[in-house]
Motif scaffolding. Structure first.
Motif, short mmCIF file in Angstrom:
data_model
loop_
_atom_site.label_atom_id
_atom_site.label_comp_id
_atom_site.label_asym_id
_atom_site.label_seq_id
_atom_site.Cartn_x
_atom_site.Cartn_y
_atom_site.Cartn_z
N PRO A 6 6.73 -11.25 -0.05
CA PRO A 6 5.45 -10.55 -0.19
C PRO A 6 5.40 -9.27 0.65
O PRO A 6 5.87 -9.25 1.79
N PHE A 7 4.87 -8.20 0.06
CA PHE A 7 4.67 -6.94 0.77
C PHE A 7 3.24 -6.48 0.54
O PHE A 7 2.82 -6.36 -0.61
N PRO A 8 2.50 -6.21 1.60
CA PRO A 8 1.15 -5.67 1.40
C PRO A 8 1.22 -4.19 1.02
O PRO A 8 2.04 -3.44 1.56
N VAL A 9 0.41 -3.80 0.07
CA VAL A 9 0.32 -2.39 -0.30
C VAL A 9 -0.73 -1.78 0.63
O VAL A 9 -1.91 -1.68 0.29
N GLU A 10 -0.28 -1.49 1.84
CA GLU A 10 -1.14 -0.92 2.87
C GLU A 10 -0.34 0.13 3.63
O GLU A 10 0.83 -0.11 3.97
N LYS A 11 -0.96 1.24 3.90
CA LYS A 11 -0.31 2.30 4.65
C LYS A 11 0.11 1.74 6.01
O LYS A 11 -0.63 1.00 6.63
N ASP A 12 1.31 2.06 6.44
CA ASP A 12 1.90 1.64 7.72
C ASP A 12 2.29 0.17 7.78
O ASP A 12 2.70 -0.31 8.83
N ALA A 13 2.17 -0.59 6.67
CA ALA A 13 2.63 -1.98 6.66
C ALA A 13 4.15 -2.03 6.41
O ALA A 13 4.79 -3.01 6.73
N THR A 14 4.68 -0.97 5.81
CA THR A 14 6.11 -0.84 5.55
C THR A 14 6.43 0.66 5.59
O THR A 14 5.53 1.46 5.85
N ILE A 15 7.66 1.04 5.35
CA ILE A 15 7.98 2.47 5.38
C ILE A 15 7.24 3.19 4.26
O ILE A 15 6.93 2.61 3.21
N GLU A 16 6.94 4.46 4.46
CA GLU A 16 6.13 5.25 3.54
C GLU A 16 6.69 5.24 2.11
O GLU A 16 5.95 5.07 1.14
N GLY A 17 8.00 5.41 1.96
CA GLY A 17 8.60 5.45 0.63
C GLY A 17 8.45 4.14 -0.13
O GLY A 17 8.23 4.13 -1.34
N PHE A 18 8.56 3.01 0.57
CA PHE A 18 8.41 1.71 -0.07
C PHE A 18 6.95 1.51 -0.47
O PHE A 18 6.64 1.04 -1.57
N TYR A 19 6.03 1.88 0.42
CA TYR A 19 4.58 1.81 0.16
C TYR A 19 4.22 2.60 -1.09
O TYR A 19 3.53 2.11 -1.98
N LEU A 20 4.69 3.84 -1.19
CA LEU A 20 4.40 4.68 -2.35
C LEU A 20 5.08 4.16 -3.62
O LEU A 20 4.52 4.20 -4.71
N GLY A 21 6.30 3.67 -3.47
CA GLY A 21 7.05 3.16 -4.61
C GLY A 21 6.41 1.93 -5.23
O GLY A 21 6.34 1.81 -6.46
N LEU A 22 5.92 0.99 -4.40
CA LEU A 22 5.29 -0.22 -4.92
C LEU A 22 4.12 0.10 -5.84
O LEU A 22 3.89 -0.59 -6.83
N GLN A 23 3.40 1.16 -5.56
CA GLN A 23 2.23 1.53 -6.34
C GLN A 23 2.60 2.13 -7.71
O GLN A 23 1.72 2.33 -8.55
N GLN A 24 3.89 2.41 -7.93
CA GLN A 24 4.35 2.98 -9.20
C GLN A 24 5.09 1.95 -10.05
O GLN A 24 5.68 2.29 -11.06
N MET A 25 5.07 0.69 -9.62
CA MET A 25 5.82 -0.36 -10.31
C MET A 25 4.86 -1.30 -11.05
O MET A 25 3.65 -1.26 -10.82
N GLN A 26 5.43 -2.12 -11.93
CA GLN A 26 4.64 -3.08 -12.69
C GLN A 26 5.31 -4.45 -12.66
O GLN A 26 6.53 -4.55 -12.47
N LYS A 27 4.51 -5.48 -12.88
CA LYS A 27 5.00 -6.86 -12.91
C LYS A 27 6.11 -6.99 -13.94
O LYS A 27 6.01 -6.51 -15.06
N GLY A 28 7.21 -7.64 -13.52
CA GLY A 28 8.34 -7.87 -14.41
C GLY A 28 9.32 -6.72 -14.48
O GLY A 28 10.38 -6.84 -15.07
N GLY A 29 8.99 -5.58 -13.86
CA GLY A 29 9.87 -4.42 -13.92
C GLY A 29 10.96 -4.46 -12.86
O GLY A 29 10.84 -5.13 -11.84
N LYS A 30 12.04 -3.75 -13.14
CA LYS A 30 13.12 -3.57 -12.17
C LYS A 30 13.28 -2.07 -11.97
O LYS A 30 13.29 -1.31 -12.94
#
Length: 193
Positions: free
Chosen positions: A96-120
């Motif tokens: 699990p990764f929270p989509v919250e600023k400063d919870a992970t590195i900036e690039g991972f945070y921004l990347g998660l918001q551009q993904m969809q369930k079931g996608g690779k």
């Protein structure tokens, strides 16, 4: 008097001048391509397998399987591990990764918001959006390293749903421990009356 030896210059064969110019243009394009390949890439999210549905939003918890690599060498520095849970169905598989600023590195945070369930996805994160010149102590990541992640989005849920499911999981674990579960006292440890 000095003699000058004359060498006749052969006329350029028809089409040769065109071939020379084409060769020069190809050499320039190859040089530009090599120079472009050497320039560090910017942040990118490349879809390998398309997902479905909405994208995770700020505050959601995203469950992913991932492999983190150094972009320059492909050396793996981190990989997700599925955590076996005592109650099935409470949480999806993955980390699990929270989509919250400063919870992970900036690039991972921004990347998660551009993904969809079931996608690779393949996520490329330049150093300034990763750890920059100060990677975590003991991590096999050199200062100034660009990172690449292979990410599979298993599922995501709201923070409220995550907290509710976490409460269910905690109650289930407490009841298992009280009933002589894997961590609780067994019958031989029960006090004698």
């Amino acid at each position: 008097m000095t003699e000058v030896t004359r060498v006749p210059i052969q006329p350029v064969a028809k089409g040769s001048l065109t071939k020379i110019w084409l060769g020069v243009i190809i050499a320039i394009l190859l040089g530009a391509g090599l120079a472009w390949a050497a320039v560090p890439k910017g942040f990118s999210v490349d879809t390998l397998v398309a997902g479905e549905g909405p994208n995770p939003q700020e505050g959601d918890m995203v469950f992913v399987r991932y492999k983190g690599m150094l972009a320059s060498t492909g050396e793996v520095f981190d990989e997700s591990q599925d955590i076996p849970l005592p109650v099935q169905g409470v949480f999806p598989e993955g980390s699990p990764f929270p989509v919250e600023k400063d919870a992970t590195i900036e690039g991972f945070y921004l990347g998660l918001q551009q993904m969809q369930k079931g996608g690779k996805y393949e996520l490329y994160i330049p150093a300034e959006m990763a750890y920059g010149d100060a990677p975590p102590p003991g991590a096999p990541i050199p200062p100034g390293a660009d990172l690449k992640f292979e990410v599979e989005v298993v599922d995501f849920m709201t923070r409220e749903m995550f907290d509710r499911n976490l409460s269910i999981l905690q109650r289930a674990m407490q009841s298992q421990m009280g009933a002589g579960g894997p961590e609780g006292p067994g019958p031989e440890a029960a006090p004698a009356n």
